[in-house]
Design a protein around this motif. Structure first.
Motif, PDB file in Angstrom:
ATOM      1  N   GLN A  56       0.822  -1.208   0.000  1.00 54.19           N
ATOM      2  CA  GLN A  56       0.000   0.000   0.000  1.00 54.19           C
ATOM      3  C   GLN A  56       0.858   1.261   0.000  1.00 54.19           C
ATOM      4  O   GLN A  56       0.365   2.333  -0.333  1.00 54.19           O
ATOM      5  N   GLU A 105      -8.074  -9.001  -7.136  1.00 55.58           N
ATOM      6  CA  GLU A 105      -9.154  -8.056  -6.863  1.00 55.58           C
ATOM      7  C   GLU A 105      -9.532  -7.265  -8.107  1.00 55.58           C
ATOM      8  O   GLU A 105     -10.681  -7.176  -8.471  1.00 55.58           O
ATOM      9  N   ARG A 114     -12.756  -4.925   5.770  1.00 52.63           N
ATOM     10  CA  ARG A 114     -11.907  -3.830   6.270  1.00 52.63           C
ATOM     11  C   ARG A 114     -12.590  -3.180   7.456  1.00 52.63           C
ATOM     12  O   ARG A 114     -13.757  -2.782   7.351  1.00 52.63           O
TER      13      ARG A 114
HETATM   14 MO   LIG Z   1      -6.272  -4.636  -1.992  1.00 54.00          MO
END
Ligand SMILES: [Mo]
Ligand SMILES: Nc1nc2c(c(=O)[nH]1)N[C@H]1C(S)=C(S)[C@@H](COP(=O)(O)OP(=O)(O)OC[C@H]3O[C@@H](n4cnc5c(=O)[nH]c(N)nc54)[C@H](O)[C@@H]3O)O[C@H]1N2
Ligand SMILES: Nc1nc2c(c(=O)[nH]1)N[C@H]1C(S)=C(S)[C@@H](COP(=O)(O)OP(=O)(O)OC[C@H]3O[C@@H](n4cnc5c(=O)[nH]c(N)nc54)[C@H](O)[C@@H]3O)O[C@H]1N2
Ligand code: SF4
Length: 761
Positions: free
Chosen positions: A122, A150, A641
């Motif tokens: 990230q 994804e 999340r």
């Molecule tokens: Mo992701």
């Protein structure tokens, strides 16, 4: 916006610019260091100078010292012994042996038998750009990363319809929709909570959320379509049919900019709208209200994410989602869809070939994550024989962790580059320790903004400790050990770099002209020769010179409007210098809404509405969603999340201020039927495995739907697992038929009250 946490440690430094590394927003951050040996991050605040985040941060970055000084940190290269334990080796030995072993695999089986996985998480994408040199030196042809579990379905559809990727402008929309996306917690749009609050509180604007859970985002919405898990394809088909039936489409836009509207009309002509809404568990009138809001919007923005991308019909849903905003003409004006200028185009939906063993579609050059184990565990002559994993933890993040571990064991050589001894590193032959993202210069290419787009090269915050190296150095040493720089005029290039960028550029171009093979190794050559001349703490930024040159050649106008103009080399030098100097981020492109539709990269420059294979997929929906499997009556979303989850970037369990037990969320109706209460333990079983998990009963869940957090269940020498590792429960075969992405939000499951501890089973 300033956050201030971490114990009573007196800060010992000025505020230093960096960024948060916990999600793709990479909000600009200012930090102070202090604590023991001044090696801790002790104070944090949002960086107001950052061009996109402008001081915004969420609750997570104040926990970053748990990353910088987390458990399992690796400081020396490790080599696996025959008994499975590890021994410390020096860098010289590590580089020589890794290069020799990978070169042997290449010589015996071809470079195609070595798979590169990862390259960026990230917060850090520079490793992946330097890895290009190692991959070329070893003739590696295949690679993959998390995007291939994804986003590849969305990329592929997008590529076929528009020739390129696009994003939405939520700041200026009058209707905003989140499809399988919970941005209050997962962010992904700049200053997410500010934008969400503005959208929610303005009575002139409408917010639509499609999610089976009543999430924090859904609670803010004007219209929450609480879809039955895994039925978005029916709901979106119904909504598109409503748009067509009520003629809420933009004819002028369709005639001017699209091909294929007739085929689309035909495919949707006989849809039983009421039945499809019923399949999706959404009242017809509510679906109609949402479709009308979209159809009547002047500016419609929308975002699809894992709730649909890791679900049944994921590629089909990405297509249907696009039809919603295309049919209503929501492209190329403020508050709608745009095509940003990129420095490095991360999102690539091209489909050129299939994987060697399973023949699966490779989208954007990425082997689908769910087939990797199958591409290894076989006697097929073209199977993968070695793997190079960098800044990723696939033994935890890919479906069916046990099977993936078996696949790693079956390989000839596994090399892992990481800051910590991870689940994946423990299965490697060699583990090469990297400096953390605060010990070297770093950056990401998650640069998707518009009309101003920003890139942020962060200088290092700490002097690196003895031992670990930046990935730039690791790859450059590997290239050297593989003989890649033989005959290269390294000293001459280094001397030219001391004279400035124009002299260096000239010398570099001359070198590559004389030795074209060095062009392929450019990232490593830039690091070795330009890196030493760069300002203190920025050497890892060297590759950005090459990237800047490519970007100004590809898209000169928007970059010139940001102030970097002139002939390509001159513009690239200015841009590169700004990248080095502007330590809170640089605006590298200024775009114009009127240019967006001119950026379509389809053959005729028009949007392609009719993707026949996907329209054919609509027929499959006619039979309805079915009743599922009696033995596994629940739908488990494996990987939600939450406030304190961040993939596996933190290895400590104690970084979480909330939710450290990783409870399974269950509806009150299901809890009552099973005799479960919050805090009690349940036994959760899927086709792949069974775990014990604490339960949280919450009326935000739809009956029949249960949800586990992501990134949990990491283990270390000194501690047990914090929560359940979701991929102990998932199956690699459970994947999208088009692009092989996993269906992690749609795992058939069984839930039972766990027997009291000590009870015989
Ligand atoms: Mo992701
Ligand atoms: N706090 C935090 N933020 C993160 C991350 C993190 O680990 N923690 N990770 C980052 C990463 S890598 C990513 S990819 C993004 C992902 O960001 P999101 O996609 O927003 O995250 P999720 O919570 O996985 O899934 C979103 C929603 O999908 C819903 N959902 C489940 N089943 C269905 C369904 O059948 N239909 C629909 N329509 N929705 C469904 C879930 O209830 C959930 O609210 O987040 C990023 N941001
Ligand atoms: N069941 C299920 N599985 C999922 C998901 C889900 O929702 N459900 N979500 C998926 C998604 S969307 C994603 S994006 C993936 C994420 O999974 P991965 O792509 O595997 O990435 P991370 O968990 O972010 O792990 C990052 C690794 O990088 C290391 N690292 C940190 N900084 C550095 C550095 O500077 N250099 C190096 N070399 N290493 C560093 C960390 O120690 C860690 O091991 O997980 C996926 N897996
Ligand atoms: S939104 Fe993402 S990048 Fe920004 S502070 Fe929160 S976790 Fe970090």
């Amino acid at each position: 916006m300033s956050t201030q946490t971490t114990p009573a440690q007196a800060p010992a430094s000025d505020w230093k610019p960096t960024s948060c590394i916990l999600c793709e927003c990479n909000c600009g951050l200012e930090v102070q260091v202090g604590g023991e040996d001044n090696r801790h991050l002790v104070r944090f605040r949002g960086d107001r100078k950052h061009p996109i985040s402008k001081g915004y941060v969420c609750e997570k970055p104040s926990r970053l010292d748990h990353y910088q000084n987390g458990p399992d940190r690796l400081l020396q290269p490790q080599r696996r012994r025959p008994d499975g334990s590890f021994e410390t080796i020096d860098w010289q030995t590590a580089i020589t042996e890794v290069a020799a072993r990978l070169a042997r695999v290449r010589d015996e089986h071809g470079g195609s038998s070595i798979l590169y996985y990862g390259g960026g998480g990230q917060g850090n994408h520079l490793p992946g750009s330097y890895a290009v040199a190692t991959r070329r030196a070893l003739d590696m042809r295949y690679r993959s990363n998390a995007l291939a579990q994804e986003k590849t379905g969305e990329f592929w559809v997008s590529h076929r319809m528009m020739g390129t990727e696009s994003r939405s402008d939520f700041e200026h929309c009058d209707v905003g929709m989140f499809l399988g996306k919970n941005p209050w917690y997962s962010h992904s749009i700049p200053r997410a909570r500010v934008t969400l609050k503005q959208l929610a509180k303005d009575s002139e604007r409408t917010m639509i959320v499609i999610d089976p859970r009543r999430t924090k985002t859904a609670k803010m919405a004007d219209i929450h379509l609480q879809v039955k898990p895994g039925t978005d394809a029916w709901l979106l088909t119904a909504m598109i049919s409503i748009l067509l039936e009520e003629d809420l489409i933009d004819h002028e836009f369709l005639n001017q900019h699209t091909d294929g509207q007739e085929s689309v009309r035909e495919a949707f002509a006989d849809i039983d709208i009421a039945a499809y809404c019923a399949h999706a568990g959404v009242p017809l009138e509510q679906a109609r209200a949402a479709a009308r809001a979209i159809g009547r919007a002047r500016r419609f923005a929308s975002f699809e994410d894992l709730g649909v991308q890791m679900n049944r019909h994921s590629t089909l849903v990405s297509y249907l989602h696009r039809l919603l905003w295309m049919l209503t003409g929501n492209v190329g004006k403020p508050g709608t869809r745009y095509i940003p200028t990129t420095l490095v185009p991360l999102a690539n939906g091209s489909y050129k070939r299939d994987s060697p063993v399973t023949g699966s579609r490779i989208i954007g050059g990425l082997v689908p994550c769910n087939v990797i184990a199958e591409e290894i565990l076989t006697d097929h002559p073209e199977r993968f024989r070695a793997m190079f994993v960098e800044t990723a933890n696939p033994a935890h993040s890919l479906a069916d962790s046990r099977r993936f571990a078996r696949a790693l064991e079956a390989l000839d050589t596994v090399v892992v580059v990481d800051v910590a001894m991870t689940e994946t590193a423990r299965l490697a032959d060699y583990v090469l320790p990297a400096q953390t993202q605060f010990e070297k210069a770093e950056a990401t290419f998650f640069n998707f903004e518009f009309p101003e787009n920003c890139f942020h090269l962060r200088p290092r915050v700490f002097e690196p400790p003895e031992g670990p190296l930046p990935e730039a150095e690791i790859h450059t040493r590997l290239v050297e050990a593989l003989g890649g720089f033989e005959g290269a005029p390294i000293a001459e290039l280094q001397a030219a770099a001391e004279q400035g960028l124009p002299a260096y550029a000239k010398a570099f171009a001359g070198t590559v002209q004389m030795n074209p093979q060095l062009g392929a190794l450019a990232p490593a050559l830039l690091y070795r020769t330009l890196g030493p001349a760069l300002p203190e703490g920025l050497a890892e930024g060297a590759v950005m010179f090459g990237i800047a040159l490519q970007a100004v050649s590809r898209t000169p106008e928007p970059i010139a409007r940001a102030g970097f103009s002139g002939p390509p080399l001159a513009a690239a030098i200015q841009l590169f210098q700004a990248i080095l100097e502007q330590s809170s981020g640089v605006v590298f492109a200024r775009d114009r809404w009127e240019d967006v539709l001119g950026r379509l990269e389809t053959a005729d420059g028009r949007i392609q509405l009719a993707l026949e294979d996907l329209l054919d997929g609509l027929e499959e929906l006619e039979a309805g969603p079915g009743n599922g499997d009696e033995d596994f009556p629940f739908v488990l979303s494996a990987g939600e999340r939450r406030s304190f989850t961040a993939n596996t970037i933190f290895r400590a369990n104690d970084w979480r201020k909330k939710g450290a037990d990783g409870a399974l969320r269950v509806s009150p109706q299901d809890a009552t039927a099973l005799g479960l209460e919050t805090g009690e333990s349940a036994s959760l079983t899927t086709h792949r495995g069974s775990v014990r998990v604490p339960v949280e009963v919450t009326d935000t869940m739809r009956p029949g739907h249960i949800s586990l957090p992501n990134g949990m269940g990491l283990t270390g020498e000194d501690r047990g697992p914090g929560g359940v590792a979701p991929n102990d429960l998932t199956d690699t075969a459970h994947r999208d038929p088009f692009v092989g992405t996993p269906l992690h939000k749609f795992v058939p499951a069984r839930l039972e009250k766990a027997a009291a501890p000590g009870t015989p089973v």
